[in-house]
Design an enzyme around this catalytic site. Structure first.
Site, mmCIF file in Angstrom:
data_model
loop_
_atom_site.group_PDB
_atom_site.id
_atom_site.type_symbol
_atom_site.label_atom_id
_atom_site.label_comp_id
_atom_site.label_asym_id
_atom_site.label_seq_id
_atom_site.Cartn_x
_atom_site.Cartn_y
_atom_site.Cartn_z
ATOM 1 N N GLY A 68 -161.316 33.310 -3.087
ATOM 2 C CA GLY A 68 -160.279 32.542 -3.759
ATOM 3 C C GLY A 68 -160.326 32.643 -5.269
ATOM 4 N N LEU A 82 -160.806 37.386 -8.440
ATOM 5 C CA LEU A 82 -161.060 36.814 -7.119
ATOM 6 C C LEU A 82 -162.558 36.589 -6.960
ATOM 7 C CD1 LEU A 82 -160.202 36.204 -4.119
ATOM 8 C CD2 LEU A 82 -160.612 38.635 -3.683
ATOM 9 N N HIS A 83 -162.936 35.371 -6.563
ATOM 10 C CA HIS A 83 -164.328 35.071 -6.223
ATOM 11 C C HIS A 83 -164.524 35.383 -4.745
ATOM 12 C CE1 HIS A 83 -165.603 32.932 -9.901
ATOM 13 N NE2 HIS A 83 -164.306 32.656 -9.995
ATOM 14 N N CYS A 84 -165.568 36.141 -4.447
ATOM 15 C CA CYS A 84 -165.913 36.522 -3.077
ATOM 16 C C CYS A 84 -167.322 35.995 -2.830
ATOM 17 C CB CYS A 84 -165.873 38.035 -2.922
ATOM 18 S SG CYS A 84 -164.336 38.778 -3.510
#
Length: 125
Positions: A68, A82-84
């Site tokens: 997100g 985007l943070h994964c």
């Protein structure tokens, strides 16, 4: 990892067991600058695909993945990323940074963002 649309690397201050950032090559300040158009939808879908592939390769044993974006005013950098995340969060309290705050913003899951920016008219066959 890098291609014509994104650059991806491990976060230097990870909040989870594995924490990657997938960043758009083109400068887009925040999720609020994305619109319901094919190119924006395609970019976010590509960012998500890259992040999923990285975590599946690097942390296949993780029992939960999160993907997100932070939304203004809680984004720390004005460049779409985007943070994964592959759980667990380290330390555990860091999960708070990745909660949705509804109308106040906070963290928006990539799939939810894709729903918001999906073009109204689809040209798929």
């Amino acid at each position: 990892m890098q291609d014509e649309k994104v650059v991806a690397f491990q976060d230097i201050k990870p909040a989870a067991y594995r924490h990657y950032l997938v960043i758009s090559v083109d400068h887009i300040p925040t999720v609020r600058d994305l619109q319901r158009r094919a190119e924006d939808y395609s970019l976010v879908r590509h960012m998500l695909n890259v992040g999923q592939e990285l975590l599946q390769q690097d942390a296949p044993q993780s029992n939960q993945y999160r993907f997100g974006f932070h939304q203004p005013p809680l984004n720390s950098v004005n460049h779409l990323h985007l943070h994964c995340l592959a759980s667990p969060f380290i330390p555990r309290w860091k999960h708070v940074k990745y909660l949705s705050l509804g109308p106040l913003g906070g963290f928006i899951e990539a799939e939810k963002l894709l729903e918001k920016i999906k073009p109204l008219s689809s040209t798929s066959s």
